[in-house]
Design a protein around this motif. Structure first.
Motif, PDB file in Angstrom:
ATOM      1  N   ILE A   1      31.459  76.521  42.684  1.00  0.00           N
ATOM      2  CA  ILE A   1      32.579  75.897  43.401  1.00  0.00           C
ATOM      3  C   ILE A   1      32.059  74.965  44.484  1.00  0.00           C
ATOM      4  CG2 ILE A   1      34.480  76.378  45.007  1.00  0.00           C
ATOM      5  CD1 ILE A   1      35.050  78.891  43.224  1.00  0.00           C
ATOM      6  N   MET A   2      31.058  75.394  45.234  1.00  0.00           N
ATOM      7  CA  MET A   2      30.521  74.547  46.299  1.00  0.00           C
ATOM      8  C   MET A   2      29.865  73.288  45.726  1.00  0.00           C
ATOM      9  SD  MET A   2      31.641  76.066  48.894  1.00  0.00           S
ATOM     10  CE  MET A   2      30.944  74.972  50.113  1.00  0.00           C
ATOM     11  N   ALA A   3      29.201  73.401  44.585  1.00  0.00           N
ATOM     12  CA  ALA A   3      28.620  72.219  43.942  1.00  0.00           C
ATOM     13  C   ALA A   3      29.725  71.274  43.467  1.00  0.00           C
ATOM     14  CB  ALA A   3      27.728  72.636  42.777  1.00  0.00           C
ATOM     15  N   ALA A   4      30.818  71.838  42.948  1.00  0.00           N
ATOM     16  CA  ALA A   4      31.945  71.015  42.496  1.00  0.00           C
ATOM     17  C   ALA A   4      32.590  70.291  43.677  1.00  0.00           C
ATOM     18  CB  ALA A   4      32.976  71.886  41.777  1.00  0.00           C
ATOM     19  N   VAL A   5      32.742  70.973  44.800  1.00  0.00           N
ATOM     20  CA  VAL A   5      33.323  70.344  45.989  1.00  0.00           C
ATOM     21  C   VAL A   5      32.434  69.188  46.448  1.00  0.00           C
ATOM     22  CG1 VAL A   5      33.840  70.705  48.445  1.00  0.00           C
ATOM     23  CG2 VAL A   5      34.623  72.365  46.740  1.00  0.00           C
ATOM     24  N   ALA A   6      31.132  69.394  46.457  1.00  0.00           N
ATOM     25  CA  ALA A   6      30.213  68.324  46.853  1.00  0.00           C
ATOM     26  C   ALA A   6      30.323  67.135  45.895  1.00  0.00           C
ATOM     27  CB  ALA A   6      28.778  68.838  46.909  1.00  0.00           C
ATOM     28  N   LEU A   7      30.447  67.418  44.602  1.00  0.00           N
ATOM     29  CA  LEU A   7      30.624  66.339  43.622  1.00  0.00           C
ATOM     30  C   LEU A   7      31.891  65.554  43.923  1.00  0.00           C
ATOM     31  CD1 LEU A   7      30.036  64.787  40.981  1.00  0.00           C
ATOM     32  CD2 LEU A   7      31.240  66.625  39.777  1.00  0.00           C
ATOM     33  N   LEU A   8      32.979  66.253  44.170  1.00  0.00           N
ATOM     34  CA  LEU A   8      34.247  65.576  44.438  1.00  0.00           C
ATOM     35  C   LEU A   8      34.254  64.873  45.800  1.00  0.00           C
ATOM     36  CD1 LEU A   8      36.718  68.129  42.856  1.00  0.00           C
ATOM     37  CD2 LEU A   8      35.888  65.961  41.914  1.00  0.00           C
ATOM     38  N   ASN A   9      33.367  65.261  46.692  1.00  0.00           N
ATOM     39  CA  ASN A   9      33.189  64.510  47.938  1.00  0.00           C
ATOM     40  C   ASN A   9      32.534  63.160  47.654  1.00  0.00           C
ATOM     41  OD1 ASN A   9      34.264  66.494  49.601  1.00  0.00           O
ATOM     42  ND2 ASN A   9      32.276  67.366  50.141  1.00  0.00           N
ATOM     43  N   ARG A  10      31.707  63.109  46.605  1.00  0.00           N
ATOM     44  CA  ARG A  10      31.002  61.870  46.244  1.00  0.00           C
ATOM     45  C   ARG A  10      31.825  60.957  45.359  1.00  0.00           C
ATOM     46  NH1 ARG A  10      27.090  65.468  44.583  1.00  0.00           N
ATOM     47  NH2 ARG A  10      27.230  64.720  42.450  1.00  0.00           N
ATOM     48  N   THR A  11      32.583  61.550  44.433  1.00  0.00           N
ATOM     49  CA  THR A  11      33.339  60.750  43.480  1.00  0.00           C
ATOM     50  C   THR A  11      34.671  61.421  43.196  1.00  0.00           C
ATOM     51  OG1 THR A  11      33.368  59.753  41.279  1.00  0.00           O
ATOM     52  CG2 THR A  11      32.151  61.805  41.498  1.00  0.00           C
ATOM     53  N   LYS A  12      35.727  60.653  43.260  1.00  0.00           N
ATOM     54  CA  LYS A  12      37.073  61.216  43.062  1.00  0.00           C
ATOM     55  C   LYS A  12      37.434  61.364  41.589  1.00  0.00           C
ATOM     56  CE  LYS A  12      37.692  61.469  47.416  1.00  0.00           C
ATOM     57  NZ  LYS A  12      37.320  62.715  48.037  1.00  0.00           N
ATOM     58  N   THR A  13      36.749  60.643  40.717  1.00  0.00           N
ATOM     59  CA  THR A  13      37.019  60.725  39.273  1.00  0.00           C
ATOM     60  C   THR A  13      35.706  60.951  38.523  1.00  0.00           C
ATOM     61  OG1 THR A  13      36.907  58.311  39.119  1.00  0.00           O
ATOM     62  CG2 THR A  13      39.099  59.296  39.345  1.00  0.00           C
ATOM     63  N   PRO A  14      35.206  62.176  38.564  1.00  0.00           N
ATOM     64  CA  PRO A  14      33.918  62.447  37.927  1.00  0.00           C
ATOM     65  C   PRO A  14      33.998  62.362  36.400  1.00  0.00           C
ATOM     66  CG  PRO A  14      34.924  64.498  38.638  1.00  0.00           C
ATOM     67  CD  PRO A  14      35.795  63.381  39.152  1.00  0.00           C
ATOM     68  N   THR A  15      32.957  61.837  35.818  1.00  0.00           N
ATOM     69  CA  THR A  15      32.840  61.782  34.360  1.00  0.00           C
ATOM     70  C   THR A  15      32.253  63.107  33.866  1.00  0.00           C
ATOM     71  OG1 THR A  15      30.582  60.929  34.429  1.00  0.00           O
ATOM     72  CG2 THR A  15      32.381  59.290  34.476  1.00  0.00           C
ATOM     73  N   ASP A  16      32.276  63.291  32.555  1.00  0.00           N
ATOM     74  CA  ASP A  16      31.619  64.478  31.993  1.00  0.00           C
ATOM     75  C   ASP A  16      30.150  64.499  32.382  1.00  0.00           C
ATOM     76  OD1 ASP A  16      33.979  65.315  30.857  1.00  0.00           O
ATOM     77  OD2 ASP A  16      33.457  64.677  28.815  1.00  0.00           O
ATOM     78  N   ALA A  17      29.510  63.330  32.373  1.00  0.00           N
ATOM     79  CA  ALA A  17      28.090  63.253  32.741  1.00  0.00           C
ATOM     80  C   ALA A  17      27.883  63.659  34.198  1.00  0.00           C
ATOM     81  CB  ALA A  17      27.555  61.847  32.490  1.00  0.00           C
ATOM     82  N   ASP A  18      28.784  63.235  35.088  1.00  0.00           N
ATOM     83  CA  ASP A  18      28.685  63.639  36.494  1.00  0.00           C
ATOM     84  C   ASP A  18      28.775  65.154  36.617  1.00  0.00           C
ATOM     85  OD1 ASP A  18      28.641  60.958  37.448  1.00  0.00           O
ATOM     86  OD2 ASP A  18      30.834  60.911  37.605  1.00  0.00           O
TER      87      ASP A  18
END
Length: 152
Positions: A107-124
């Motif tokens: 969950i914390m890794a996902a939150v950090a990802l969404l802090n970087r990009t609002k529309t993550p791709t499957d690759a992200d």
């Protein structure tokens, strides 16, 4: 021992700990914050993932001295005023957790990802290299996309 000063979940803390003590042990053993899990201790499984100033990091391999003056967020600090973070809510709605051990770090890794990009791709999403021994990666991906669609 040295006095270490930083913030955890929005609250300033001061802890007596050696500079080279892993932050995971400071969080768990000295501050009683048990959301970050011990998995491997060598930055491989990432069950301990937290965020420092909004970016994912692993406290098992981070000395406490490296976070001086920084803000650490653990899974305990995500919900605000009794309302789950959108990632936490998506995790529940899509029944992501199986054994649950890795989930705080996921969950914390996902939150950090969404802090970087609002529309993550499957690759992200697939670039998050936290290990889930139960293999719920498909549900993790779906939950991250659901949470992204709900983030402001």
């Amino acid at each position: 021992m040295t006095t270490q000063n930083f913030s955890v979940n929005g609250k300033p803390v001061s802890v007596d700990a050696p500079n080279d003590m892993a932050l995971l042990w400071v969080l768990r053993d000295k501050l009683g914050i048990t959301g970050p899990k011990y998995g491997c201790g060598i930055n491989v499984c990432k069950a301990c993932t937290c965020n420092v100033n909004g970016k994912a990091f692993t406290p098992c391999s981070t000395p406490v001295s490296a976070v001086s003056g920084k803000n650490i967020t653990t899974i305990e600090g995500l919900a605000a005023d009794g309302t789950l973070h959108p990632v936490q809510q998506a995790w529940l709605e899509l029944d992501v957790a199986q054994c649950g051990y890795c989930q705080p770090g996921q969950i914390m890794a996902a939150v950090a990802l969404l802090n970087r990009t609002k529309t993550p791709t499957d690759a992200d999403i697939d670039a998050i290299d936290n290990v889930c021994r139960c293999g719920t990666y498909g549900r993790i991906r779906a939950a991250i996309k659901l949470a992204a669609s709900r983030m402001p």
